[in-house]
Design a protein around this motif. Structure first.
Motif, PDB file in Angstrom:
ATOM      1  N   GLY A 362      43.029  48.187  37.051  1.00  0.00           N
ATOM      2  CA  GLY A 362      43.023  47.495  38.333  1.00  0.00           C
ATOM      3  C   GLY A 362      42.759  48.435  39.488  1.00  0.00           C
ATOM      4  N   LEU A 363      43.353  49.631  39.424  1.00  0.00           N
ATOM      5  CA  LEU A 363      43.155  50.597  40.506  1.00  0.00           C
ATOM      6  C   LEU A 363      41.718  51.095  40.546  1.00  0.00           C
ATOM      7  CD1 LEU A 363      46.461  52.665  40.167  1.00  0.00           C
ATOM      8  CD2 LEU A 363      45.898  50.938  41.897  1.00  0.00           C
ATOM      9  N   ARG A 364      41.026  51.045  39.418  1.00  0.00           N
ATOM     10  CA  ARG A 364      39.628  51.480  39.381  1.00  0.00           C
ATOM     11  C   ARG A 364      38.650  50.350  39.666  1.00  0.00           C
ATOM     12  NH1 ARG A 364      38.163  54.553  34.086  1.00  0.00           N
ATOM     13  NH2 ARG A 364      38.953  52.644  33.130  1.00  0.00           N
ATOM     14  N   THR A 365      39.180  49.160  39.922  1.00  0.00           N
ATOM     15  CA  THR A 365      38.330  47.987  40.128  1.00  0.00           C
ATOM     16  C   THR A 365      38.112  47.761  41.612  1.00  0.00           C
ATOM     17  OG1 THR A 365      39.134  46.932  38.108  1.00  0.00           O
ATOM     18  CG2 THR A 365      38.138  45.494  39.767  1.00  0.00           C
ATOM     19  N   TYR A 366      36.865  47.494  41.985  1.00  0.00           N
ATOM     20  CA  TYR A 366      36.568  47.087  43.355  1.00  0.00           C
ATOM     21  C   TYR A 366      36.895  45.606  43.474  1.00  0.00           C
ATOM     22  CZ  TYR A 366      33.906  51.457  43.251  1.00  0.00           C
ATOM     23  OH  TYR A 366      33.524  52.774  43.115  1.00  0.00           O
ATOM     24  N   MET A 367      37.936  45.302  44.216  1.00  0.00           N
ATOM     25  CA  MET A 367      38.458  43.936  44.252  1.00  0.00           C
ATOM     26  C   MET A 367      37.706  43.078  45.281  1.00  0.00           C
ATOM     27  SD  MET A 367      41.182  43.403  42.230  1.00  0.00           S
ATOM     28  CE  MET A 367      42.406  44.323  41.308  1.00  0.00           C
ATOM     29  N   SER A 368      37.024  42.063  44.777  1.00  0.00           N
ATOM     30  CA  SER A 368      36.515  41.011  45.648  1.00  0.00           C
ATOM     31  C   SER A 368      37.613  39.945  45.739  1.00  0.00           C
ATOM     32  CB  SER A 368      35.245  40.410  45.060  1.00  0.00           C
ATOM     33  OG  SER A 368      35.536  39.745  43.848  1.00  0.00           O
ATOM     34  N   PRO A 369      37.507  38.997  46.680  1.00  0.00           N
ATOM     35  CA  PRO A 369      38.535  37.939  46.731  1.00  0.00           C
ATOM     36  C   PRO A 369      38.691  37.203  45.413  1.00  0.00           C
ATOM     37  CG  PRO A 369      37.227  37.922  48.741  1.00  0.00           C
ATOM     38  CD  PRO A 369      36.576  38.911  47.827  1.00  0.00           C
ATOM     39  N   GLY A 370      37.560  36.924  44.731  1.00  0.00           N
ATOM     40  CA  GLY A 370      37.652  36.224  43.453  1.00  0.00           C
ATOM     41  C   GLY A 370      38.353  37.051  42.393  1.00  0.00           C
ATOM     42  N   ILE A 371      38.054  38.362  42.365  1.00  0.00           N
ATOM     43  CA  ILE A 371      38.704  39.230  41.386  1.00  0.00           C
ATOM     44  C   ILE A 371      40.178  39.392  41.721  1.00  0.00           C
ATOM     45  CG2 ILE A 371      38.772  41.572  40.480  1.00  0.00           C
ATOM     46  CD1 ILE A 371      36.492  39.847  39.445  1.00  0.00           C
ATOM     47  N   ALA A 372      40.503  39.497  42.996  1.00  0.00           N
ATOM     48  CA  ALA A 372      41.909  39.591  43.386  1.00  0.00           C
ATOM     49  C   ALA A 372      42.668  38.340  42.963  1.00  0.00           C
ATOM     50  CB  ALA A 372      42.008  39.806  44.903  1.00  0.00           C
ATOM     51  N   LEU A 373      42.029  37.175  43.105  1.00  0.00           N
ATOM     52  CA  LEU A 373      42.657  35.923  42.676  1.00  0.00           C
ATOM     53  C   LEU A 373      42.876  35.932  41.168  1.00  0.00           C
ATOM     54  CD1 LEU A 373      43.595  33.011  43.186  1.00  0.00           C
ATOM     55  CD2 LEU A 373      41.206  32.303  42.970  1.00  0.00           C
ATOM     56  N   MET A 374      41.885  36.413  40.432  1.00  0.00           N
ATOM     57  CA  MET A 374      42.007  36.460  38.985  1.00  0.00           C
ATOM     58  C   MET A 374      43.167  37.367  38.572  1.00  0.00           C
ATOM     59  SD  MET A 374      39.066  37.448  36.213  1.00  0.00           S
ATOM     60  CE  MET A 374      38.972  39.165  36.738  1.00  0.00           C
ATOM     61  N   TRP A 375      43.282  38.535  39.199  1.00  0.00           N
ATOM     62  CA  TRP A 375      44.383  39.438  38.888  1.00  0.00           C
ATOM     63  C   TRP A 375      45.721  38.801  39.260  1.00  0.00           C
ATOM     64  CZ3 TRP A 375      44.963  44.583  37.063  1.00  0.00           C
ATOM     65  CH2 TRP A 375      43.792  45.144  36.551  1.00  0.00           C
ATOM     66  N   ALA A 376      45.764  38.111  40.405  1.00  0.00           N
ATOM     67  CA  ALA A 376      47.012  37.476  40.831  1.00  0.00           C
ATOM     68  C   ALA A 376      47.450  36.413  39.836  1.00  0.00           C
ATOM     69  CB  ALA A 376      46.843  36.864  42.218  1.00  0.00           C
ATOM     70  N   LEU A 381      51.144  36.415  34.082  1.00  0.00           N
ATOM     71  CA  LEU A 381      51.113  35.946  32.695  1.00  0.00           C
ATOM     72  C   LEU A 381      51.248  37.114  31.744  1.00  0.00           C
ATOM     73  CD1 LEU A 381      50.619  33.786  30.509  1.00  0.00           C
ATOM     74  CD2 LEU A 381      48.175  34.203  30.789  1.00  0.00           C
ATOM     75  N   LEU A 382      50.538  38.196  32.029  1.00  0.00           N
ATOM     76  CA  LEU A 382      50.579  39.359  31.151  1.00  0.00           C
ATOM     77  C   LEU A 382      51.977  39.964  31.126  1.00  0.00           C
ATOM     78  CD1 LEU A 382      48.604  41.025  29.402  1.00  0.00           C
ATOM     79  CD2 LEU A 382      48.341  42.566  31.347  1.00  0.00           C
ATOM     80  N   LEU A 383      52.619  40.076  32.294  1.00  0.00           N
ATOM     81  CA  LEU A 383      53.970  40.636  32.354  1.00  0.00           C
ATOM     82  C   LEU A 383      54.948  39.767  31.563  1.00  0.00           C
ATOM     83  CD1 LEU A 383      54.103  41.699  36.110  1.00  0.00           C
ATOM     84  CD2 LEU A 383      54.005  43.213  34.128  1.00  0.00           C
ATOM     85  N   PRO A 715      37.411  37.228  33.007  1.00  0.00           N
ATOM     86  CA  PRO A 715      38.512  38.195  33.056  1.00  0.00           C
ATOM     87  C   PRO A 715      38.234  39.390  32.150  1.00  0.00           C
ATOM     88  CG  PRO A 715      39.331  35.966  32.761  1.00  0.00           C
ATOM     89  CD  PRO A 715      37.844  35.901  32.581  1.00  0.00           C
ATOM     90  N   LEU A 716      38.852  40.510  32.493  1.00  0.00           N
ATOM     91  CA  LEU A 716      38.704  41.694  31.674  1.00  0.00           C
ATOM     92  C   LEU A 716      39.278  41.454  30.288  1.00  0.00           C
ATOM     93  CD1 LEU A 716      39.902  44.370  34.268  1.00  0.00           C
ATOM     94  CD2 LEU A 716      37.546  43.821  33.657  1.00  0.00           C
ATOM     95  N   ALA A 717      38.684  42.120  29.300  1.00  0.00           N
ATOM     96  CA  ALA A 717      39.194  41.996  27.933  1.00  0.00           C
ATOM     97  C   ALA A 717      40.639  42.452  27.837  1.00  0.00           C
ATOM     98  CB  ALA A 717      38.316  42.823  26.987  1.00  0.00           C
ATOM     99  N   LEU A 718      41.042  43.373  28.726  1.00  0.00           N
ATOM    100  CA  LEU A 718      42.432  43.812  28.737  1.00  0.00           C
ATOM    101  C   LEU A 718      43.387  42.654  28.981  1.00  0.00           C
ATOM    102  CD1 LEU A 718      42.259  47.188  30.686  1.00  0.00           C
ATOM    103  CD2 LEU A 718      42.969  46.873  28.323  1.00  0.00           C
ATOM    104  N   PHE A 719      42.923  41.627  29.705  1.00  0.00           N
ATOM    105  CA  PHE A 719      43.748  40.444  29.929  1.00  0.00           C
ATOM    106  C   PHE A 719      43.607  39.443  28.780  1.00  0.00           C
ATOM    107  CE2 PHE A 719      43.546  41.574  34.531  1.00  0.00           C
ATOM    108  CZ  PHE A 719      44.914  41.658  34.735  1.00  0.00           C
TER     109      PHE A 719
END
Length: 883
Positions: A362-376, A381-383, A715-719
């Motif tokens: 996540g820290l290496r990702t350039y966050m667009s609003p859509g990507i930030a929403l996906m991470w949010a 869920l992952l936690l 989403p990233l494969a990590l998710f």
């Protein structure tokens, strides 16, 4: 034990470091220590975006030129507008030549501004030796070739006296497709980006050079300049093309050496990462730079290269993050065998390492609003999935590797001579079949216990033909049995139990509660009552069980699904004095109820809520896994669902009321392990709720990816991988624990697993309803419902079937439209299909519940002939009000 714990920590730490080292093992491509011929340059940084009119300053451009000076000989640009008109002037200060570009598309007025600015700059700045009229204009189909040719002719005419070479930049295949374009330019400017063509990294340089040669052969009299060649460091896999820092380094260092040997004229794509491009080209569009967006180099041009060169720090962080939880576990579970401690410590380390890896990504990702929403959406869920994995892993460790059970309570001998306290057995009933309730009363009449009473509280049954026969039967059974019909009565089951408390004989010391369908064993009370000799025991609980499941596949499966809770979950909770009280086969000290207060009429799971209050009030519990009573299973899938909905909804009610009891603090009586079990016991249900939210969001997101791919990314494969991995791990854990603790066949284990999966949607829905509502009507579990036709099975599972079908269709759409190019799209499709499995399980179980059944051969456990006392008319017990 202390030394073995330290050994476990040491071994796991070593294995963790070895795992990080293996995943990040470096490669060492051919070194490159010379000056590059050229790089493509777009000046935008961080959150700068030409579409939002956020442009770099001249000072920022000058900083870039200072950085590139001495590293490259020349730069290539893409536009004369959007803050880029001064690039050539600034580059000239640092001795950099410029291949000046223009951006042409369907906006005629803007095209005119580009051309005029290009001509003026080329006539002004001596370091502009070549110009490009348009970039991939034909590839994007922004204008017909004849219009592009007109722009090229115009620029060539206006710069004829300056001896500046003019061309346009296109991909190699466009040049082969339009040979007439080659006749209009001074040189051929080609783009060679093997990533977009799905080439494997180890073959990409060879592939790019073969295409270069193909174009060169097509234009033997023209110079061919490679105006874009490169490889991305991050982004989605495209067929065999894997973007990563190591594959980017290998490609660039390999190409640079060959290009230097052959004397090629090239421009590397590109100097700096451009985060704003991800909404144009997808996530990969942001990661073509040799430098990050913050202007730090991505990898060295000499020596080894790793995808995560800082992996030792990450590995150390994962160990430090895991250490407190590991120490807590080793201190609390010192009785586990070495293999059990090693298993769970390793599981903690795997989970924390995965979490560190996700955060680092996540820290290496350039966050667009859509990507930030996906991470949010995905990070919670992952936690939660990680917490569920740890909780279930701990249960697995305890079941398999515990040296011995710490609190194993066996029934007392029933032939001992002693004083037996008086017990009041309460049976709440609403609209129950009279014959069923009579069997329950018969079983109570056979109890091998003298000092007890039975109170039947029929609340709110409207049909007098239902409750009158039971009232009459209680009279026949004698003065130990009292019947109350109360209408209206508020509070549902809790209201009926509180009514019973108010009508209990004064000399009663222990309250027993059973459901209206339960057939108790004669030795129930004598086997368990002696545990109340301990003054701190608040309640004693025996398991629920069923007698009507044989020769009925549906009931057989759900019977064994219930059994898992009572023979695995409750046994483990009992080890920490943290059992969940359930509203049948429970015995409660009367003074304990008076201490903590009556049954909660605001809660539809008044039994579990009472148990929590008793434990929080300082009382202790006893759980025996010996069966002393048998009831009826729900007759249909809808009844099974409504029961579990009530349990899950009630759990949320309890959490919302008692959340403070789950927090540490001396003023509360729950100890840390009791809090742990209450929190983790409900956690899988919250995981189901979040899984439902994720499934619905997945559907919406898939539509976005298919319809608006510029704005939605997978989403990233990590998710994605943990979602599938946790699903498989939960199933494997379920089957493993059942094999150890639950005495059933493989078929019955699989059936229990099917039944558990089939409730996923119901539990999720109940948890979400519970979070956002405060009160829901009591949902009674139906008994003896008529068999439903198969169409009723579809009706009973209609919401699940709809969701499952949508997930399957969405997965098919993703596989067909993007799966051919993108392995991550295929992974996403598989995740969608995996998410549909629990919902299809609902349909399967509903269908099983409607299947024809052979005649039952065993209606109830074999018992003695009912003892019916002669009819006696007597007053209510002394001190209790008459009805």
């Amino acid at each position: 034990m202390r030394y073995s714990g330290l050994l476990v920590l040491f071994l796991v730490a070593v294995l963790n470091l070895a795992g990080w080292a293996y995943m990040n093992r470096p490669i060492e491509p051919r070194p490159w220590g010379e000056v590059m011929n050229g790089v493509d340059y777009t000046p935008f940084r961080g959150d700068q975006d030409p579409r939002n009119n956020k442009f770099p300053s001249e000072a920022e451009i000058e900083q870039d030129m200072q950085l590139l000076a001495g590293q490259v000989k020349q730069i290539r640009t893409y536009s004369m507008l959007d803050g880029q008109s001064e690039i050539a002037k600034i580059a000239g200060r640092y001795g950099l030549d410029v291949m000046q570009g223009t951006w042409l598309d369907g906006r005629l007025e803007r095209n005119e501004q580009e051309i005029e600015a290009l001509v003026q700059a080329a006539r002004t700045h001596g370091n502009i030796r070549r110009v490009l009229v348009g970039n991939e204009t034909l590839l994007r189909a922004d204008m017909p070739i004849q219009d592009l040719v007109q722009y090229i002719r115009r620029v060539r005419t206006e710069l004829a006296d300056r001896h500046i070479e003019v061309s346009t930049a296109e991909t190699w295949d466009i040049w082969l497709r339009y040979p007439q374009l080659g006749r209009e330019v001074d040189f051929i400017a080609i783009h060679l980006l093997p990533y977009w063509e799905g080439q494997a990294p180890d073959k990409a340089v060879e592939y790019a050079l073969s295409r270069y040669q193909q174009v060169k052969d097509a234009y033997p009299t023209k110079k061919v300049v490679i105006t874009e060649i490169g490889w991305p460091s991050e982004g989605r896999i495209r067929r065999d093309a894997l973007p990563s820092p190591t594959t980017q380094a290998a490609f660039l260092r390999g190409f640079l050496n060959i290009a230097n040997q052959r004397g090629l004229d090239y421009f590397i794509q590109e100097a700096f990462d451009q985060p704003w491009k991800r909404n144009i080209e997808g996530s990969v569009g942001a990661y073509w730079g040799v430098y990050n967006a913050d202007r730090t180099p991505k990898f060295p041009m000499v020596g080894p290269v790793s995808d995560r060169p800082h992996w030792p720090q990450l590995a150390a962080a994962s160990i430090l993050l895991a250490l407190p939880l590991m120490a807590w576990f080793l201190a609390r579970w010192s009785d586990l065998r070495f293999s059990g401690r090693f298993f769970f410590i390793a599981l903690i380390q795997i989970v924390t390492s995965a979490l560190v890896m996700v955060v680092d990504s996540g820290l290496r990702t350039y966050m667009s609003p859509g990507i930030a929403l996906m991470w949010a959406m995905l990070l919670p869920l992952l936690l939660l999935l990680f917490m569920v994995v740890l909780a279930e892993g701990l249960e697995l460790s305890e079941v398999i590797w515990a040296s011995r059970r710490q609190r194993h309570f066996l029934p007392f001998k029933t032939d001992i001579e002693r004083a037996w306290p008086k017990i009041s057995i309460h049976i709440p009933a609403y609209n129950e079949p009279p014959e069923m309730l009579k069997k329950t009363l018969d079983a109570l009449a056979r109890l091998d216990y003298q000092n007890y009473e039975v109170l039947v509280i029929d609340n709110n049954t409207k049909d007098e033909a239902v409750w009158r026969p039971v009232e009459e039967y209680c009279r026949q059974l004698g003065d130990k049995f009292r019947f109350f019909h109360v209408a209206p009565l508020q509070g549902f089951k809790a209201g009926a139990l509180n009514f019973a408390l108010r009508n209990t004989a004064k000399d009663v010391e222990i309250i027993g509660v059973i459901d209206a369908d339960y057939l108790v064993e004669p030795d129930w009370l004598k086997s368990l009552v002696p545990y109340f000799d301990r003054a701190d025991i608040g309640f004693v609980q025996a398991p629920q069980d069923h007698y009507d499941w044989k020769n009925d596949t549906f009931k057989e499966f759900i019977n064994w699904e219930y059994a898992g809770f009572f023979q695995i979950g409750m046994v483990q909770r009992n080890e920490r004095d943290a059992i969940i009280q359930h509203g049948t086969m429970t015995l409660v000290r009367r003074s304990a109820i008076e201490h903590v207060g009556p049954w909660a009429e605001w809660c539809i799971c008044e039994d579990a809520e009472m148990g929590l209050r008793l434990l929080a009030g300082g009382w202790h519990s006893i759980y025996t896994d010996r069966r002393f009573g048998y009831g009826l299973t729900p007759d249909t899938f809808s009844g099974y669902k409504s029961q579990r909905f009530r349990w899950a909804y009630g759990a949320v009610q309890i959490i919302k009321r008692h959340w403070r009891d789950m927090l540490p603090g001396d003023e509360r009586k729950l100890d840390p392990m009791q809090r742990y079990h209450f929190v983790t016991g409900w956690m899988p249900w919250f995981a189901d709720a979040l899984g439902l939210v994720f499934a619905i969001a997945s559907l919406a997101w898939t539509v976005g990816v298919l319809v608006m791919p510029k704005y939605f990314e997978l989403p990233l494969a990590l998710f994605l991988l943990p979602v599938v991995a946790v699903f498989g791990a939960k199933l494997a854990q379920f089957l493993w624990l059942y094999k150890i603790r639950v005495p059933c066949t493989l078929r019955q284990r699989l059936g229990a697993g099917l039944a558990g999966l089939a409730l996923t949607y119901t539990i999720a829905k109940a948890m979400l309803f519970g979070l956002f509502t405060s009160k829901l009507p009591f949902i009674r579990t139906p008994k003896h419902e008529d068999q439903a036709a198969f169409v009723q099975a579809l009706i009973m599972a209609q919401e699940e079937v709809l969701l499952a079908a949508l997930l399957v269709l969405a997965g098919i759409g993703m596989w067909n439209f993007q799966g051919g190019e993108d392995p991550e799209a295929r992974l996403w499709a598989i995740v969608m299909w995996a998410q549909s499995v629990p919902y299809w399980a609902s349909l399967v179980l509903a269908a099983i519940s409607t299947a024809p059944k052979p005649p039952s051969k065993e209606a109830a456990p074999a018992q003695a002939t009912p003892v019916v006392a002669p009819v006696v008319t007597s007053a209510p017990a002394q001190g209790t009000p008459a009805q």
